[in-house]
Design a protein around this motif. Structure first.
Motif: not given
Length: 251
Positions: A59-62, A65-70, A179-181, A186-187
């Motif tokens: 979950k941390l890795k996923e 990866s998603l937050i790196l988009r931003h 905080q964004a990560w 969480k979301l």
């Protein structure tokens, strides 16, 4: 001693963005040769090793990866030009750039580490990630701007370690990324994250908004370029202790 369970590179999700170059301003160039900033966050979260490896680590890795988009520069490299007037920049290359992530396990006393008493400062360094060394290219030097390390203390808690070049951002910027990560984790998804956080909370990489009419960045760069980049190492032993103090309300 911590045992390494996995080392990997986490990229932004496919289709996140094209290549991105963020030029350094005089606010960043000043810190080019400063040692990496290191942070450790300890979470009192008792869990077993199987649960951690099957649920928490993926979950941390996923979510990373998603937050790196931003936060594409977090996955990029510092480009330090050699023998040229070009100024340094942080460069992200789609399909190639990624953040180094280490997963580890430790048998150290978790509660001693998070306690408020004085303890040997050197024992904390094994939980701090190491940024990959400087790579020498023909026209520039290249250095990753961030590395991450997640350490499990089975049955007790988890530590997430951050190491980043100071030129990547100030404390507020990096805390915003952390905080964004956390919010993304969480979301659980990018759509949910954007709905909850809104575009106003995302970073801006347009450096044209920073005005430098006096050319301070050029002045700084003339001095900083004289010293090649060097990989940083931990100053062990420090012969220091670390203590935490809880301040109560004063009446």
């Amino acid at each position: 001693m911590a045992t390494i369970l996995e080392t990997c590179r986490v990229p932004a999700p496919p289709g996140a963005a094209d290549d991105l170059s963020v030029p350094l301003t005089f606010l960043d160039i000043f810190w080019l040769h400063f040692h990496p900033i290191r942070r450790l966050l300890f979470y009192d979260y008792p869990c077993s090793k199987p649960h951690f490896l099957e649920n928490i680590a993926p979950k941390l890795k996923e979510s990373l990866s998603l937050i790196l988009r931003h936060y594409l520069p977090v996955a990029g490299d510092l480009i330090f030009p050699l023998n040229t007037e070009k100024k340094p920049e942080i460069r992200y290359v789609a399909g190639d750039s990624a953040v180094s992530l280490t997963i580890a396990e430790s048998g150290s006393d978790f509660h001693d580490l998070i306690g408020n008493h004085a303890r040997d400062a050197d024992q904390f360094y094994e939980f701090v990630p190491q940024i990959d060394p400087v790579t020498d290219e023909s026209e520039y030097q290249r250095l990753p701007v961030m590395a991450l390390k997640v350490t499990l203390f089975p049955g007790h808690g988890i530590c997430i370690g951050f190491a980043n070049l100071h030129c990547l951002g100030d404390a507020s910027s990096l805390v915003g990324f952390i905080q964004a990560w956390a919010s993304m984790s969480k979301l659980g998804g990018d759509e949910e994250f954007l709905t909850k956080q809104g575009d106003s909370s995302l970073p801006i990489f347009d450096r044209s908004v920073i005005k430098d009419p006096l050319g301070i960045d050029t002045i700084f760069w003339k001095k900083k370029r004289e010293v090649p980049l060097k990989s940083s190492s931990f100053p062990l032993p420090t012969n220091r202790v670390r203590a935490t103090y809880v301040l109560g309300r004063y009446y």
